[in-house]
Design an enzyme around this catalytic site. Structure first.
Site, PDB file in Angstrom:
ATOM      1  N   HIS A  22       0.763  -1.207   0.032  1.00  0.00           N
ATOM      2  CA  HIS A  22       0.000   0.069   0.042  1.00  0.00           C
ATOM      3  C   HIS A  22       0.952   1.612   0.113  1.00  0.00           C
ATOM      4  CE1 HIS A  22      -3.740  -2.259   0.308  1.00  0.00           C
ATOM      5  NE2 HIS A  22      -3.523  -2.652   1.632  1.00  0.00           N
ATOM      6  N   ASP A  34      -3.312 -10.227  -2.540  1.00  0.00           N
ATOM      7  CA  ASP A  34      -3.735  -9.821  -1.192  1.00  0.00           C
ATOM      8  C   ASP A  34      -5.005  -9.402  -1.521  1.00  0.00           C
ATOM      9  OD1 ASP A  34      -2.488  -8.739   1.473  1.00  0.00           O
ATOM     10  OD2 ASP A  34      -4.082  -7.465   0.595  1.00  0.00           O
ATOM     11  N   HIS A  85      -6.728  -6.879  -0.322  1.00  0.00           N
ATOM     12  CA  HIS A  85      -6.713  -5.613  -0.617  1.00  0.00           C
ATOM     13  C   HIS A  85      -6.032  -5.000  -1.825  1.00  0.00           C
ATOM     14  CE1 HIS A  85      -7.038  -6.123   3.789  1.00  0.00           C
ATOM     15  NE2 HIS A  85      -7.901  -5.450   3.606  1.00  0.00           N
ATOM     16  N   ASP A  94      -5.070 -12.621   3.446  1.00  0.00           N
ATOM     17  CA  ASP A  94      -6.264 -12.088   4.007  1.00  0.00           C
ATOM     18  C   ASP A  94      -7.585 -12.525   2.713  1.00  0.00           C
ATOM     19  OD1 ASP A  94      -5.167 -10.389   1.933  1.00  0.00           O
ATOM     20  OD2 ASP A  94      -4.936  -8.813   3.629  1.00  0.00           O
TER      21      ASP A  94
END
Ligand SMILES: [Zn+2]
Length: 366
Positions: free
Chosen positions: A139, A176, A178, A264
């Protein structure tokens, strides 16, 4: 040839304090441990040991990425800001990203660990490698940390692989849950880095990760987002691989494939609402190994990102490492029969629609 593995005790000492106020301006719930804490990663590493697989891995020594190496993809201001806060009592790289004293050096070691994994694979010392690093990185943008990430470990490693090994085309496949917004933004105008992110639609960051984000300038067409509906399981992820990820890689012909690896997207993760099982992660790993062997001499590196279920991340991680090594341990995923009862693992029509929309993007890759 064996599989390389990067781990360092200091990764576990990156302090994220506790979180209760990250989503709310006032204290309305008892503060508890931050979701991005050492536990899932330590348990992943420990299951590798207990299963016996750790003995079969080649230990790759992590090193500290220098400030100059990090500055290949981050601004000097961002590096200096994190360094200064870390030297005091820590701080917050932005919202959601608190860190303690000394986290600057640990983040250098996380980026350097991913670089070391790339070195070992590119130099042919191992056939592939997993860097179990912390803090995560996907991120972090050039000038700000966010979403638990300080520096873009994978981005720093890509720049390093180019600068020191002369690699041309490098692809990332970020699974991931996200959106890999940081990696995307750093290479947004770069046609030599293909960034692919599979993620839960509209999860994190806000308004990030849509099909419309395709890169810019010379890099247009070299960023592919595959936003999937909540509830997507192994069927949807494998369909996305078959219909988008693998054809995109074949068109791009990378010299190296790097996976920002988050667990995740699993069916029991507290931060995501997807349903991937350890078998799904195993299968995705197998497909990437096939692609790597077809396109770039098998060069495949994974760098750890998210994954927040202390009970399940270890099994997903073990499945990936079993596939990378080609060695099956005696450990069975105890969640398998439980999760099998839930249903909806097969590809659903609305998931196929989302995948078909993303598949249209690969034609831009030349
Ligand atoms: Zn994540």
């Amino acid at each position: 040839m064996a599989t390389g593995f990067v781990f360092h005790e200091l990764y576990m000492w990156h302090n994220t304090w506790n979180w209760a106020q990250v989503f709310a301006p006032s204290l309305t719930v008892q503060p508890g441990e931050h979701a991005e804490n050492p536990e899932t990663k330590r348990r992943f590493r420990n299951l590798l040991e207990v299963s016996g697989l750790l003995d079969q891995l080649v230990t790759i020594k992590a090193r500290y990425a220098s400030e100059d190496e990090i500055a290949r993809v981050h601004t000097r201001e961002h590096i200096a800001r994190i360094k200064a806060m870390s030297a005091e009592n820590g701080g917050d790289a932005s919202s959601l990203t608190p860190f303690g004293k000394g986290s600057f050096e640990i983040a250098q070691l996380a980026a350097g660990g991913t670089m070391a994994a790339c070195d070992a694979v590119i130099e042919g010392r191992v056939k592939n490698a997993y860097a179990l690093v912390r803090p995560p990185g996907h991120h972090a943008t050039a000038d700000v940390g966010m979403g638990f990430c300080l520096f873009g470990n994978v981005a720093v490693a890509i720049a390093h692989a180019r600068a020191t090994h002369g690699l041309g085309r490098i692809a990332t496949v970020d699974w991931d849950v996200h959106h890999g917004n940081g990696t995307q933004s750093i290479f947004y105008a770069d046609p030599t880095t293909l960034t692919i992110s599979l993620h839960q639609d509209n999860l994190f960051p806000d308004a990030s990760g849509s099909l419309a984000e395709r890169g810019e300038g010379a890099g247009e067409g070299y960023n592919i987002n595959i936003p999937l509906p909540p509830g997507s399981g192994d069927g949807a992820y494998l369909a996305a691989f078959e219909q988008v990820v693998l054809p995109a890689l074949r068109r791009f012909k990378p010299d190296l494939i790097i996976v920002p690896s988050g667990f995740d997207a699993s069916g029991v993760d507290p931060l995501g609402r997807m349903m991937v099982t350890s078998e799904g992660y195993r299968a995705m790993t197998g497909l990437l190994m096939q692609a790597a062997s077809e396109l770039c001499g098998g060069r495949l590196v994974m760098s750890h990102e998210g994954g927040y279920s202390p009970m399940y991340v270890p099994y997903c991680g073990l499945a990936v490492m079993e596939e990378m090594t080609g060695i099956r341990t005696a450990v069975e995923d105890p969640w398998k029969p439980h999760m099998a009862k839930w249903g909806q693992q097969a590809l659903q029509p609305h998931q196929q629609q989302a995948i078909a929309a993303a598949a249209r993007l690969i034609e831009a890759i030349a």
